[in-house]
Design a protein around this motif. Structure first.
Motif, PDB file in Angstrom:
ATOM      1  N   GLU A  14       0.830  -1.203   0.000  1.00 44.21           N
ATOM      2  CA  GLU A  14       0.000   0.000   0.000  1.00 44.21           C
ATOM      3  C   GLU A  14       0.867   1.256   0.000  1.00 44.21           C
ATOM      4  O   GLU A  14       0.569   2.236  -0.691  1.00 44.21           O
ATOM      5  N   SER A  16       3.901   1.548  -1.156  1.00 44.00           N
ATOM      6  CA  SER A  16       4.525   1.654  -2.472  1.00 44.00           C
ATOM      7  C   SER A  16       3.535   2.243  -3.483  1.00 44.00           C
ATOM      8  O   SER A  16       3.894   3.131  -4.268  1.00 44.00           O
ATOM      9  N   ALA A  17       2.297   1.775  -3.441  1.00 43.64           N
ATOM     10  CA  ALA A  17       1.270   2.312  -4.338  1.00 43.64           C
ATOM     11  C   ALA A  17       1.020   3.785  -4.027  1.00 43.64           C
ATOM     12  O   ALA A  17       0.845   4.605  -4.940  1.00 43.64           O
ATOM     13  N   TYR A  18       1.006   4.135  -2.755  1.00 46.13           N
ATOM     14  CA  TYR A  18       0.810   5.533  -2.343  1.00 46.13           C
ATOM     15  C   TYR A  18       1.938   6.407  -2.885  1.00 46.13           C
ATOM     16  O   TYR A  18       1.704   7.501  -3.404  1.00 46.13           O
ATOM     17  N   LYS A  19       3.181   5.935  -2.766  1.00 43.08           N
ATOM     18  CA  LYS A  19       4.322   6.710  -3.256  1.00 43.08           C
ATOM     19  C   LYS A  19       4.201   6.950  -4.765  1.00 43.08           C
ATOM     20  O   LYS A  19       4.496   8.038  -5.248  1.00 43.08           O
ATOM     21  N   ILE A  20       3.753   5.922  -5.490  1.00 44.21           N
ATOM     22  CA  ILE A  20       3.604   6.053  -6.940  1.00 44.21           C
ATOM     23  C   ILE A  20       2.538   7.104  -7.262  1.00 44.21           C
ATOM     24  O   ILE A  20       2.735   7.972  -8.112  1.00 44.21           O
ATOM     25  N   ARG A  21       1.393   7.031  -6.565  1.00 46.39           N
ATOM     26  CA  ARG A  21       0.321   8.006  -6.795  1.00 46.39           C
ATOM     27  C   ARG A  21       0.774   9.420  -6.414  1.00 46.39           C
ATOM     28  O   ARG A  21       0.501  10.386  -7.125  1.00 46.39           O
ATOM     29  N   ALA A  22       1.471   9.533  -5.299  1.00 46.60           N
ATOM     30  CA  ALA A  22       1.949  10.836  -4.844  1.00 46.60           C
ATOM     31  C   ALA A  22       2.946  11.424  -5.849  1.00 46.60           C
ATOM     32  O   ALA A  22       2.898  12.624  -6.162  1.00 46.60           O
ATOM     33  N   HIS A  23       3.834  10.581  -6.352  1.00 45.12           N
ATOM     34  CA  HIS A  23       4.818  11.046  -7.334  1.00 45.12           C
ATOM     35  C   HIS A  23       4.112  11.508  -8.612  1.00 45.12           C
ATOM     36  O   HIS A  23       4.456  12.562  -9.173  1.00 45.12           O
ATOM     37  N   ALA A  24       3.120  10.738  -9.069  1.00 52.38           N
ATOM     38  CA  ALA A  24       2.379  11.114 -10.277  1.00 52.38           C
ATOM     39  C   ALA A  24       1.635  12.432 -10.059  1.00 52.38           C
ATOM     40  O   ALA A  24       1.613  13.306 -10.943  1.00 52.38           O
ATOM     41  N   LEU A  25       1.042  12.594  -8.897  1.00 56.98           N
ATOM     42  CA  LEU A  25       0.339  13.836  -8.582  1.00 56.98           C
ATOM     43  C   LEU A  25       1.307  15.012  -8.553  1.00 56.98           C
ATOM     44  O   LEU A  25       1.015  16.087  -9.089  1.00 56.98           O
ATOM     45  N   ARG A  28       2.170  15.952 -12.049  1.00 55.73           N
ATOM     46  CA  ARG A  28       1.046  16.628 -12.704  1.00 55.73           C
ATOM     47  C   ARG A  28       0.947  18.081 -12.217  1.00 55.73           C
ATOM     48  O   ARG A  28       0.757  19.001 -13.000  1.00 55.73           O
TER      49      ARG A  28
END
Length: 86
Positions: A14, A16-25, A28
């Motif tokens: 979870e 790791s997935a959060y870090k990926i979403r945060a990085h994408a945000l 953006r």
């Protein structure tokens, strides 16, 4: 019951997935900020162009007036030369 290892693995997944979403945000938002800054720069350049166009128009008007004044002066001078010959 879920074992501690499974819970740790799930939490790591979870995170790791959060870090990926945060990085994408973040990327953006950086892109949006860059676009906004580019827009501001573009607006500033457009305004500078409008001002330059106004200055050019004023200079052309002054030039046209100066040409007209010169033509009038040349005509008067020619008339004075002709008058002095008589």
């Amino acid at each position: 019951l879920i074992s501690a290892k499974e819970e740790i693995s799930r939490l790591e997944s979870e995170f790791s997935a959060y870090k990926i979403r945060a990085h994408a945000l973040l990327q953006r938002k950086d892109a949006e900020l860059s676009a906004a800054q580019n827009s501001d720069v573009l607006k500033a350049h457009e305004e500078a162009i409008r001002e330059a166009e106004k200055e050019v128009a004023a200079a052309l008007e002054e030039r046209d007036e100066a040409i007209q004044d010169l033509q009038v002066a040349q005509c008067r001078h020619s008339e004075e030369i002709e008058a002095s010959k008589m």
